[in-house]
Design a protein around this motif. Sequence first.
Motif, PDB file in Angstrom:
ATOM      1  N   LEU A 137      -0.754   8.584   9.201  1.00 16.79           N
ATOM      2  CA  LEU A 137       0.770   7.510   8.771  1.00 16.79           C
ATOM      3  C   LEU A 137      -0.294   7.511   7.272  1.00 16.79           C
ATOM      4  O   LEU A 137      -0.071   6.819   6.330  1.00 16.79           O
ATOM      5  N   SER A 138      -0.705   6.842   7.966  1.00 12.53           N
ATOM      6  CA  SER A 138      -1.833   6.232   6.103  1.00 12.53           C
ATOM      7  C   SER A 138      -1.837   7.190   5.380  1.00 12.53           C
ATOM      8  O   SER A 138      -1.706   7.335   3.401  1.00 12.53           O
ATOM      9  N   PHE A 139      -2.441   8.519   6.033  1.00 12.74           N
ATOM     10  CA  PHE A 139      -2.913   9.721   5.318  1.00 12.74           C
ATOM     11  C   PHE A 139      -2.033  10.127   4.575  1.00 12.74           C
ATOM     12  O   PHE A 139      -1.755  10.690   2.730  1.00 12.74           O
ATOM     13  N   ALA A 140      -0.792  10.170   5.237  1.00 13.58           N
ATOM     14  CA  ALA A 140       0.829  10.288   4.302  1.00 13.58           C
ATOM     15  C   ALA A 140       1.565   9.635   3.414  1.00 13.58           C
ATOM     16  O   ALA A 140       1.623  10.204   2.667  1.00 13.58           O
ATOM     17  N   ASP A 141       1.525   8.735   3.716  1.00 13.89           N
ATOM     18  CA  ASP A 141       1.180   7.566   2.344  1.00 13.89           C
ATOM     19  C   ASP A 141       0.088   7.186   1.332  1.00 13.89           C
ATOM     20  O   ASP A 141       0.647   7.388   0.043  1.00 13.89           O
ATOM     21  N   SER A 142      -0.601   8.222   1.928  1.00  8.62           N
ATOM     22  CA  SER A 142      -1.941   7.948   0.610  1.00  8.62           C
ATOM     23  C   SER A 142      -1.132   9.897   0.026  1.00  8.62           C
ATOM     24  O   SER A 142      -1.494   9.792  -1.618  1.00  8.62           O
ATOM     25  N   THR A 143      -1.303  10.171   0.341  1.00 20.45           N
ATOM     26  CA  THR A 143      -0.414  11.536   0.064  1.00 20.45           C
ATOM     27  C   THR A 143       0.967  11.505  -0.436  1.00 20.45           C
ATOM     28  O   THR A 143       1.401  12.017  -1.764  1.00 20.45           O
ATOM     29  N   ALA A 144       1.684  10.523  -0.250  1.00 29.25           N
ATOM     30  CA  ALA A 144       3.276  10.773  -0.873  1.00 29.25           C
ATOM     31  C   ALA A 144       2.741   9.721  -2.306  1.00 29.25           C
ATOM     32  O   ALA A 144       3.366  10.198  -3.257  1.00 29.25           O
ATOM     33  N   ASP A 145       1.707   8.873  -2.485  1.00 33.32           N
ATOM     34  CA  ASP A 145       1.293   8.441  -3.656  1.00 33.32           C
ATOM     35  C   ASP A 145       0.523   9.235  -4.746  1.00 33.32           C
ATOM     36  O   ASP A 145       0.975   9.559  -5.489  1.00 33.32           O
ATOM     37  N   GLN A 146      -0.471   9.786  -4.605  1.00 30.04           N
ATOM     38  CA  GLN A 146      -0.877  11.435  -5.353  1.00 30.04           C
ATOM     39  C   GLN A 146       0.519  12.188  -5.817  1.00 30.04           C
ATOM     40  O   GLN A 146       0.471  12.534  -6.603  1.00 30.04           O
ATOM     41  N   PHE A 147       1.547  12.869  -5.131  1.00 30.36           N
ATOM     42  CA  PHE A 147       3.313  13.072  -5.216  1.00 30.36           C
ATOM     43  C   PHE A 147       3.950  12.133  -5.328  1.00 30.36           C
ATOM     44  O   PHE A 147       4.788  12.251  -5.171  1.00 30.36           O
TER      45      PHE A 147
END
Length: 179
Positions: free
Chosen positions: A42-52
Amino acid sequence: SCGDFFNVPIGYFMNVGPIHEANPPFSPGLMNYMVKRMEEHLSFADSTADQFAHDKEKGRLTFVIVIPTCKSKSIDSDNVVQDFASDSFQKMMKSPYFVKHIILKPREHGYVEGAQHLKPTRHKESQYSTSIVILQSRNSRESENVTPVVTNHIFESEIRTAFASRHQLELSERRSSHE
């Protein structure tokens, strides 16, 4: 099932679909590790959302976890297993990704027995409460505010219908076929 949950690469779940169900073995240590691993995804998903940030579909991830309902630790409890189970249950409930908890009461829901080929009935009525715990990434939570999927009352109603015990119906059908 996708094999060994703990060896699935971070980002895998987000890439194969936004919503995943988990029904882990009810071992407290394993459940603690599962929560930790889900929070990493879930943390990775949040950081991916920040990048895109321009693409609201990126970074959407939801885990729907089916586990026994666990009460809080009792101060005078001698039940070590219950205490450890309480720890893992509380980790889910206090997770920064926690969004919803649905409790299915005993006898109001059921399941298919693992050894149904050896039993006279296929369905079993649950004798204990079951919890449905939902953990979501930030983009999934934000999209829920626009178009609720797992946090609306329809989802909860559908969960209760899906988990409804089929045991009595099966017994009734068996009696009818023998008459």
